[in-house]
Design a protein around this motif. Structure first.
Motif, mmCIF file in Angstrom:
data_model
loop_
_atom_site.group_PDB
_atom_site.id
_atom_site.type_symbol
_atom_site.label_atom_id
_atom_site.label_comp_id
_atom_site.label_asym_id
_atom_site.label_seq_id
_atom_site.Cartn_x
_atom_site.Cartn_y
_atom_site.Cartn_z
ATOM 1 N N GLU B 239 0.810 -1.215 0.000
ATOM 2 C CA GLU B 239 0.000 0.000 0.000
ATOM 3 C C GLU B 239 0.839 1.258 0.000
ATOM 4 O OE1 GLU B 239 -3.546 -0.976 2.909
ATOM 5 O OE2 GLU B 239 -3.690 1.051 2.088
ATOM 6 N N ARG B 243 2.023 4.447 -3.392
ATOM 7 C CA ARG B 243 1.929 5.922 -3.434
ATOM 8 C C ARG B 243 3.054 6.558 -4.243
ATOM 9 N NH1 ARG B 243 -2.746 5.685 -1.732
ATOM 10 N NH2 ARG B 243 -3.092 4.435 0.115
ATOM 11 N N GLN B 301 -8.099 -2.345 -10.651
ATOM 12 C CA GLN B 301 -7.626 -2.313 -9.261
ATOM 13 C C GLN B 301 -6.765 -1.072 -9.002
ATOM 14 O OE1 GLN B 301 -9.342 -4.536 -7.855
ATOM 15 N NE2 GLN B 301 -9.794 -5.626 -9.783
ATOM 16 N N CYS B 303 -6.880 1.672 -10.418
ATOM 17 C CA CYS B 303 -7.715 2.876 -10.471
ATOM 18 C C CYS B 303 -8.930 2.774 -9.555
ATOM 19 C CB CYS B 303 -8.153 3.138 -11.911
ATOM 20 S SG CYS B 303 -6.781 3.541 -13.018
ATOM 21 N N SER B 304 -8.925 1.852 -8.611
ATOM 22 C CA SER B 304 -10.025 1.845 -7.645
ATOM 23 C C SER B 304 -9.916 3.120 -6.809
ATOM 24 C CB SER B 304 -9.949 0.585 -6.779
ATOM 25 O OG SER B 304 -8.715 0.523 -6.090
ATOM 26 N N PRO B 305 -11.037 3.608 -6.273
ATOM 27 C CA PRO B 305 -11.012 4.958 -5.681
ATOM 28 C C PRO B 305 -10.061 5.107 -4.510
ATOM 29 C CG PRO B 305 -13.109 3.839 -5.233
ATOM 30 C CD PRO B 305 -12.374 3.003 -6.230
ATOM 31 N N GLY B 306 -9.779 4.020 -3.793
ATOM 32 C CA GLY B 306 -8.856 4.117 -2.661
ATOM 33 C C GLY B 306 -7.409 4.256 -3.095
ATOM 34 N N PHE B 307 -7.118 3.957 -4.358
ATOM 35 C CA PHE B 307 -5.769 4.153 -4.893
ATOM 36 C C PHE B 307 -5.753 5.268 -5.937
ATOM 37 C CE2 PHE B 307 -5.286 -0.164 -3.166
ATOM 38 C CZ PHE B 307 -4.121 0.009 -2.441
#
Lengths: 437, 437, 437
Positions: B239, B243, B301, B303-307
């Motif tokens: 995770e 970033r 995955q 581009c999922s909103p949490g990433f």
């Protein structure tokens, strides 16, 4: 608040003839980026407007550049072995490579040829060539004549001088109600070429005279400068003053029969860009708008990133898009009084719009005011539509131009509506800070 | 400042053949989202690049998912009542429903049929089917053969295992000057299918090898992962590292003869989107750009909103738009060395652009510098236009790519102009914070 | 969280006939901006909904306007010299210039003519004319009859009164879960004219009745007001309340056979603008959207700069674009039950979308949740696409409408996906502040 004191009535046909006459008078002079040709030109303009002549000494450093030595020329020719002048400066000043150093030699054709410039595609036209920053000499001639050159010896003679002296430019300043300035810039460095740029010089002169006869909101600065080095010299000597330029136009190529063309400022959406777009769109005539690029005329300097001034360029056919460009065919037949008159009209429209464009606030913003009881309303026509648009959008966030553009109505109708509303105390000038168009 | 040390010269034809050869070597292996096929595949890639193999135990929770049991298969067939193998895993690993549980039974045709998958529209092709998360067994076959099935008893045999084990993925990291990473992700879970996705795997491998031979500004991370569960597992385990991903691409479907296609990242205007658009626009070849949607490959995955990572997808014909997709016809005839070579060239162009794109500042921002005295200016050609554009827009607010896009010139010309200007001390890297493109 | 309690099932054909029946009942009444015709109209609406009747005294100042004296009329005619009624108010209330002062005179044709209004282009139609704020009297007639007028004396008689009284309007308020209001405004000042605006009045009434039968998220305010002065009076008396209007529509001209037309609010991109655009785009029927302008109906007042409310206007053929506008041809033949039914359906769609549009957050924002283990995923169809879109964009920054618009899917599919996800604890309402669409 009454109607604006600023107003200009233009008769385009008459004005076109007047501009053409000035071009005709300026045409024979041999100009360059320095020298007496520029002085003679500015003196002739002083018969119209009291412009000030500035002299910047050779060697002066202006940003990355240095003002060059002053160039003057008296005579030049090429004679063949029979003593006949086959090229004669007195017949056309384009015959000499501009900024040629003095020379007087006899030399065979083979050695002469590298100094001759022609246009094979247009064999009857003389090209216009310069060599400001690399010492050289040369002649420009018709390709048809070039093809007829016989082997043998040629006498070349250029009676020029390249010595310390000055770069000369003209400046005419009109003080308005506001310190903010409108800059009108034209270049004066081209010899006997009409569209590029006697058209710009003559238009600017007559516009200056006309504006000088009225009281204006903005201050106006008219520059008559040699291209590139002149603009750079002016900016170097007037860095602070340049910050007061609120709108600006470079004028060139305004006499040919092509359609009006506007090149946006680097910012792309400056007021001058919006204003010219509106004027051309409502002119009823074809036009073309294109985006800024860093080539072209003195907008290159005004729009350099250290200045980034809101200066666009107004032309007709863009340079390079007409074959007569930088040739002897850019002559008194190429520019036309009708085109010059139309260009002048558009310029006046632009000035009128710049002068009149302000933001106002509706003094009765909650619901419509009752126009009928003030005699402002009958059935819905353009006048009523203009009134309603001005009332609806005058919230401080819209100037009259943006109201005109959003409504599709001409600026003059919107402005007239604003005056009517002010006379009825339904509108007042916006004095706030954060105008967002 | 000298020219960048980063450079790649590509011979597309040769590179296309090299990529094709790797695809050919990988083709026979029966891959799935777990299992020995993936390990064999990664081992083969290790001959090209020193990638690291990671093993994630079955049962590991990765966000909302759980790593499944490991699937391996040794053999499978269906025999008719005469003992003839009418379906044989050894002839094509697509014949077995991927993730089939072991089975050995004799059963009548009617009971077999629900376990048979065919493509009536393409009767000669074997479909590719999976059942990862719902226990099942099945066979995929040509519809033509299916139609010829006689009533009677059939022996079905699948010698597979579905047991606790690992999910295996490969990761290859190249440290650059900066911590910021470029992610290149390809999926390794498809058995004998070439375009989807041996083309992506092979291209990524050879790109990684090529980049590994140069010094780079960015760090690079190449992921060879099973689709969906692999990307989720990697993101769950990394995770924080995620970033640092500044630009990313999912590679798949890059060997078919169709035109290049790019799917934008969720952000839509990320640098990677601008870069790929520029590269394709200047490639001289047809291309297609489409907006992000939440279907497709592992960009789902990333581009999922949490990433919301700036990751787009590069393909040729989009999945689902070619009938060979997920069938036995996505084979070694379908992918072509020429297409693979062109895809590789575009990838290299993209990397080159990402590496070279920076913002600079004009050290002489007031008026143009005198290019002539530095030998940088003759007549106006593409080189001079590029110089003027870079000078005009290098105010810290424009990176080279935005200058290229605004000028319409290719990035390489703009970058070359920037190097020339830097060598002449007219440009320097922008070190400010608030870059606004 | 369960499905919304708000729901409306519409049978457009049946609803169209019901609306038409109400129009037919209201048609004979002679309405104006004040007077008993308005009261009778509102009383008739009270049989459907418990609206409140408000009376604003003549002389009340409302912003820049003053509530006029109340006008009532009992009879009116013109008789020729033979005593024959050639114009008779009892045959059509359009025959009298609305707000005519009382008159009883005998006068020659020449003196009568300035008081006669006709439509030369439509010689069989009676025009509709008013003179609210300038005292006058007059008659409207068929141009064909006008041409047949003989010289001679005429008796004109208008039994009207213009006296202090009241301006009457109706208001129906429905309290919802939230204080925020949806405003539905229609004008009640037109006499026997059907499309303009009995269609709007009748549609608003039946919509109000339907909404009143459900529990709603928003509060609803239905206004039945005389045009212009009524809207101004309501806004002047409800300045604070107006701030709670979150979405609004002016309804008029909804019964003709033309296509649906929406006029944007002054803001141009208010929620109501986005909602109506979505509904019309997905209606499967032709439609037209146009930008705000400050003419038209009461949106002029709601969108005046001091209010700038998010109020658009829903119509079919815009006023002025059909020749029957403001003539006796805007009658019971011109409006059609089918059109009224379709307009009602669209209104219900709009209300349903406004009620259902919210922003949510994905509770599992890192990578996709495993839909398969929740039985939410089979192969990719519209349902799965909607689920993935809602998951991908539910970051607080997108409401369901913006997800629908970006995905191209209808709002209903997106909303259904949101409910499914909420029922599976994968989504929850967004409670943050700074929603950016």
């Amino acid at each position: 608040m009454t109607r604006p004191h600023y107003d200009i009535t233009v008769n385009p046909a008459e004005k076109g003839r007047e501009i053409y006459a000035l071009i005709k008078a300026l045409y024979p002079i041999c100009r360059s980026i320095t020298g007496n040709g520029v002085r003679q030109t500015l003196e002739m303009l002083q018969r119209y407007i009291p412009l000030k002549m500035h002299e910047v000494p050779s060697g002066t450093e202006v940003f990355d550049w240095t003002v060059p030595r002053e160039w003057n020329i008296r005579d030049a020719y090429v004679k063949n072995s029979r003593g006949e002048k086959i090229i004669d400066f007195r017949k056309s000043n384009l015959h000499v490579l501009n900024y040629s150093i003095p020379v007087h030699r006899i030399l065979p054709l083979e050695e002469l040829k590298p100094h001759l410039f022609t246009l094979p595609e247009y064999p009857d036209w003389i090209p216009y060539k310069t060599s400001y920053y690399r010492e050289n000499w040369g002649f420009c001639m018709r390709h048809r004549d070039y093809l007829g050159l016989e082997d043998g010896k040629y006498e070349v003679f250029i009676d020029s001088s390249l010595e310390n002296g000055f770069l000369t430019y003209g400046e005419f300043y009109l003080k308005g109600e506001e310190e903010s300035e409108i800059l009108i810039s034209s270049h004066t460095c081209h010899p006997s070429l009409c569209n590029d740029n006697l058209s710009g010089v003559a238009l600017a002169t007559l516009l200056a005279r006309q504006i000088g006869m009225t009281k204006c909101r903005y201050s106006y600065r008219f520059l008559f400068i040699p291209g590139t080095i002149g603009a750079i010299a002016w900016l170097a000597r007037n860095e602070e003053k340049a910050r007061t330029i609120k709108h600006g136009l470079v004028l060139t190529g305004l006499g040919d029969p092509g359609k009006m063309t506007y090149k946006r400022s680097r910012r792309g959406d400056a007021d001058i860009d919006r204003v010219v777009l509106h004027v051309l769109r409502h002119s009823g005539r074809p036009y073309h708008i294109f985006d800024f690029d860093p080539y072209g005329y003195d907008e290159r300097q005004y729009c350099s990133p250290g200045f980034d001034l809101p200066v666009g360029r107004l032309s007709r056919t863009p340079y390079g898009a007409y074959p007569e460009y930088h040739t002897s065919a850019d002559n008194l037949d190429f520019v036309q009084p009708e085109s010059l008159g139309e260009s002048f009209s558009r310029l006046v429209d632009i000035v009128r719009l710049l002068e009149g464009n302000r933001a106002y606030v509706n003094t009765n913003p909650k619901c419509e005011p009752q126009l009928g009881k003030r005699g402002l309303y009958s059935s819905i026509g353009e006048k009523e539509r203009a009134l309603l648009w001005v009332l609806n959008l005058s919230d401080g966030g819209h100037d009259l131009l943006s109201i005109a553009d959003r409504s599709g109505l001409p600026f003059a109708s919107i402005q007239e509506a604003a005056f009517l509303l002010m006379e009825n105390y339904l509108l007042q000038p916006w004095t706030g800070e954060s105008l967002q168009k």
